[in-house]
Scaffold this active site. Structure first.
Site, PDB file in Angstrom:
ATOM      1  N   GLU A   1       4.158  65.443 106.112  1.00 17.28           N
ATOM      2  CA  GLU A   1       3.261  64.770 104.463  1.00 17.28           C
ATOM      3  C   GLU A   1       2.982  62.896 105.059  1.00 17.28           C
ATOM      4  O   GLU A   1       1.801  62.343 105.487  1.00 17.28           O
ATOM      5  CB  GLU A   1       3.196  65.303 103.861  1.00 17.28           C
ATOM      6  CG  GLU A   1       2.228  66.718 103.736  1.00 17.28           C
ATOM      7  CD  GLU A   1       3.728  67.389 103.180  1.00 17.28           C
ATOM      8  OE1 GLU A   1       4.372  66.856 103.834  1.00 17.28           O
ATOM      9  OE2 GLU A   1       3.324  68.600 103.064  1.00 17.28           O
TER      10      GLU A   1
ATOM     11  N   PHE B   1       5.485  75.963  89.151  1.00 17.74           N
ATOM     12  CA  PHE B   1       6.048  76.017  91.422  1.00 17.74           C
ATOM     13  C   PHE B   1       4.682  74.970  92.164  1.00 17.74           C
ATOM     14  O   PHE B   1       4.150  74.863  91.700  1.00 17.74           O
ATOM     15  CB  PHE B   1       5.463  77.285  91.585  1.00 17.74           C
ATOM     16  CG  PHE B   1       5.691  77.176  93.793  1.00 17.74           C
ATOM     17  CD1 PHE B   1       7.676  77.013  93.296  1.00 17.74           C
ATOM     18  CD2 PHE B   1       5.216  77.511  94.340  1.00 17.74           C
ATOM     19  CE1 PHE B   1       7.489  76.790  95.022  1.00 17.74           C
ATOM     20  CE2 PHE B   1       5.460  77.315  95.914  1.00 17.74           C
ATOM     21  CZ  PHE B   1       6.691  77.182  96.043  1.00 17.74           C
ATOM     22  N   GLN B   2       5.786  73.896  92.669  1.00 16.89           N
ATOM     23  CA  GLN B   2       5.390  72.633  93.336  1.00 16.89           C
ATOM     24  C   GLN B   2       4.039  71.656  92.779  1.00 16.89           C
ATOM     25  O   GLN B   2       3.362  71.449  93.363  1.00 16.89           O
ATOM     26  CB  GLN B   2       3.815  73.424  94.825  1.00 16.89           C
ATOM     27  CG  GLN B   2       5.027  73.732  95.678  1.00 16.89           C
ATOM     28  CD  GLN B   2       4.775  74.731  96.793  1.00 16.89           C
ATOM     29  OE1 GLN B   2       3.477  74.240  97.488  1.00 16.89           O
ATOM     30  NE2 GLN B   2       5.038  73.910  98.144  1.00 16.89           N
TER      31      GLN B   2
END
Lengths: 199, 598
Positions: free
Chosen positions: B65, B127-128
């Site tokens: 990213e 999560f994330q």
């Protein structure tokens, strides 16, 4: 550098166009205390933007208060007491002005005479002669008693920062146990208003 | 009333409601987005699904990213458009942070859409999940968390407006998955720049400031223009007005690293780059001038050297669209808060109308000619080893007729590229200036190549920087981005080694890279062509071969590992205390406070 000076309103400290500050003023190395007021959109995170920018850039903040002042237009006012050299104060204002949700930045100290007040709740635990002494001070400072037990008082005192400081100092030997202060709310004297053209 | 009528109409037309993901794509289309650089993940799956169903917006799949943002920066800097990024929540967003900070420091317009966990999970350590808004607040111009699909289109339009106007910068729009999966109505882009309730950057200069500026310019005996990336950000009008003003005034001009190309380097008035590794003549002109005209530059510490000793005898005019740039580091006499293009055009008009007798500049130009006579960029290419300066000079010489885009990583090679590539056009030079991000160049080159598929795009790299985002060779191959990765391999982090040599008794702590890869095999493993040259006699031939190969190429040039980058203003020193050579360096040791500076 040396001690912090209380900046006083001066005649036309700024020149006539944006960004123009006389060189001599910017090169004044003394530290001054300024009160800056912001009109901001009352949106989530706006206080974090202001305080994060201030801490991230290492500016010195003595007091920072925020509260909604216009529910319909979702406007909040932030009052900041800061100290720094003239050059730093100009930077603080320019950096605040850069934040997207900020409508307006006003240097109340520069724009001249202004009123700044804060409120403190002061808890004193005392018995006997100290109680009478505390109440006498309360009267002198036009503070009020908002809670009372046989062993304690909670005083509410309102005034400029120096007055609140003085009251707390007087309470210290009488059994001061807790202080809660609001930080300053400030406003310019005179008829001109903050809200009229910021829609 | 009109809004109410529209709302009533929408109830009659349920087809006007769209999914959040569709709203996002429609908003991007209306903003003219042609390319999105991104990487999918759980929180952005609905948006990717919508991307899959359409053909108007191209998606470039990167391999990390950070590279998505750098690629968008390369796209933006080579086109003048806003670069667009799409990444997922948590690690997708945190990986983008370096790129966002880079874009903020170099005022590059980026809109980065980040996925977020569904609103009901925000704050639950899902999560994330990461606090993307909190993390990116100090490294963006502005950011938004969209809590309602109804707001998506408006916020995205506003994000583009904020990113591209005023002083450009990166803007993050954080989109929880339930919002991209929700339903909302579309809102068209803002109609005008003044439509925003708080954000209205000033673009027109105050005529009084222009009058004062021209009065100073007309009286100046030793003037110098000092221009920066703001001129290029402002666009073609600013570049044209700058060139006209230079032709009218006959003043000398220098530029920051970010501003190279705004004024052509082949003109007599060009002094070369200013600053820590700027030319002798540019730095001494800045030091000795009686009037400095700063345009879209921010008096960065790499430009000024020791602030207390900076250009002591000059009056200063400063044109900048960002009021916070003015009087930040250097106190100026005439601030002009405005868009560079508008301010320069106003200066051109005012200069033409100014009739006061002007002092001649002949003496000043004689002084400049004397400084130029030092030939401060001189090096000697002799013996069996390629000098890095020679490699870069030959590369630019051979490539320049093809109007190349030159990207760089960060370090010695970057400074040599800035010194030896004589740019004649704006938007051809793409480098990480403010943040100094190693690993910037390769993805930025890919972004520039995607924007200009037929152009020659070269990333001049060091071997250490190249390895920081080398995985993007895979992106280049997949998307047929024929970038040329020109690696100046001296086996050291050259600038770190140079500083260790000058500041730390030549104790080369961890600046030597052992176990470097075989770059030719590495290139081939990715499906690129790989070349290597170490013989000076074969350098030109290898460069030509690199340029002739149609796809992406890695060309490794083994160079003299001991070469240092000069001139150099040592930390804590003034412009007139430059080190010009290795011999000079021994005589001017860096001591005291200078040691603590970066």
């Amino acid at each position: 550098m040396g001690e912090t000076r209380m900046a006083k309103f001066e005649e036309a400290p700024h020149s006539i166009y944006e960004g123009m500050v006389p060189v001599a003023r910017l090169k004044d190395g003394h530290v001054y205390r300024h009160v800056i007021s912001l009109l901001v959109d009352n949106e989530a995170g706006v206080l974090a933007r202001v305080s994060g920018m201030i801490s991230g850039r290492g500016y010195n903040i003595e007091s920072l208060t925020v509260a909604e002042i216009d529910r319909d237009r979702q406007l909040s006012r932030i009052n900041i007491a800061t100290s720094g050299t003239r050059q730093v104060i100009e930077q603080v204002k320019a950096q605040l002005g850069r934040l997207v949700p900020v409508h307006e930045v006003r240097d109340l100290t520069d724009e001249g005479p202004c009123v700044a007040r804060e409120l403190a709740l002061v808890k004193v635990a005392c018995v006997g002669e100290s109680r009478a002494e505390a109440l006498k001070c309360c009267e002198i400072f036009r503070a009020s008693v908002v809670d009372s037990t046989p062993q304690s008082f909670v005083f509410e005192v309102i005034g400029d920062t120096a007055k609140v400081d003085a009251f707390i100092d007087l309470m210290r030997p009488l059994g001061l146990v807790e202080v809660s202060r609001t930080g300053i709310a400030a406003i310019a004297r005179g008829a001109a208003g903050f809200l009229k053209d910021s829609n | 009333m009109a809004a109410r009528a529209a709302a009533l109409k929408a109830e009659d037309h349920p087809e006007e409601f769209m999914s959040g993901a569709r709203l996002i794509l429609k908003a991007l289309e209306d903003q003219g987005v042609e390319v999105v650089f991104g990487y999918p993940g759980g929180a952005v799956l609905p948006i990717y699904d919508e991307l899959f169903k359409q053909n108007r917006i191209r998606h470039i799949l990167v391999r990390h990213e950070q590279a998505a943002v750098h690629a968008a920066e390369g796209y933006a800097r080579s086109t003048g458009k806003v670069g667009c990024v799409l990444v997922t929540s948590g690690p997708g967003a945190t990986n983008a942070v370096t790129g966002l900070t880079d874009a903020l420091m170099d005022s590059t317009p980026i809109v980065c859409l980040t996925g977020q966990v569904p609103t009901h999970l925000i704050g639950n350590d899902a999560f994330q999940e990461a606090d993307t808004i909190g993390i990116t607040r100090p490294c963006t111009k502005h950011n938004y968390l969209v809590r309602d699909a109804e707001q998506l289109a408006r916020v995205i339009h506003e994000a583009f407006h904020v990113a591209r106007t005023g002083r450009p910068g990166p803007v993050v729009v954080d989109i929880p998955k339930d919002v991209s999966m929700g339903q909302g109505r579309y809102a068209p882009p803002l109609q005008s720049a003044s439509a925003h309730k708080t954000y209205r950057p000033r673009t027109a200069p105050d005529p009084r400031a222009i009058r004062e500026a021209v009065a100073l310019m007309a009286r100046a005996k030793r003037p110098v223009f000092y221009t920066g990336g703001g001129v290029i950000n402002s666009g073609a009008r600013a570049v044209a007005a700058l060139r006209e003003l230079l032709a009218l005034t006959g003043f000398p001009i220098t530029s920051t690293l970010m501003g190279l190309g705004a004024y052509p380097a082949d003109q007599d008035q060009w002094l070369g780059m200013v600053g820590m590794h700027g030319t002798f003549e540019a730095n001494l002109a800045m030091h000795g001038c009686d009037l400095m005209i700063a345009v879209g530059a921010r008096f960065d510490d790499r430009v000024t050297g020791n602030l207390a000793l900076f250009s002591p005898g000059s009056r200063k005019i400063h044109i900048d669209i960002d009021p916070s740039s003015i009087n930040k580091n250097v106190v100026v006499d005439v601030p002009v808060v405005a868009d560079c293009g508008e301010a320069l055009e106003a200066l051109v008009a005012a200069w033409k109308a100014e009739t006061a007798p002007r002092p001649g500049l002949a003496a000043w130009w004689r002084q400049v000619a004397e400084w130029r006579g030092r030939d401060c960029l001189h090096y000697e290419q002799k013996g069996p080893v390629i000098k890095p300066q020679h490699a870069i000079q030959r590369l630019f010489e051979i490539a320049k007729d093809r109007d190349p885009f030159i990207c760089t990583e960060v370090g010695q090679h970057q400074m040599w590229a800035a010194q030896f590539c004589g740019f004649t056009r704006a938007n051809r030079w793409i480098t990480s200036g403010g943040l100094g991000t190693m690993g910037f160049g390769l993805p930025a080159a890919i972004g520039a190549q995607i924007a200009h598929p037929d152009a020659l795009v070269i990333d001049i790299a060091g071997e250490a920087s190249a390895l920081m985002n080398i995985q993007e060779l895979s992106t280049a191959v997949q998307h047929k981005a024929a970038v040329k990765l020109f690696i100046i391999n001296n086996q050291y982090m050259g600038m770190v080694r140079q500083w260790q040599e000058m500041l730390h008794g030549a104790r080369y702590a961890h600046s030597y890279t052992e176990a470097l890869p075989d770059f030719v095999k590495l290139a081939e493993a990715f499906g690129c062509a790989g070349l290597r040259v170490s013989d000076p006699a074969r350098l030109d031939g290898t460069i030509r071969e690199m340029l002739e190969i149609p796809g992406p190429v890695v060309c490794e040039v083994a160079v003299d590992p001991a070469e240092n980058c000069f001139p150099m203003i040592p930390s804590g020193k003034a412009h007139n205390e430059m080190i010009l050579s290795a011999q000079d360096a021994a005589a001017k040791r860096i001591t005291g406070e200078g040691l603590a500076l970066v």
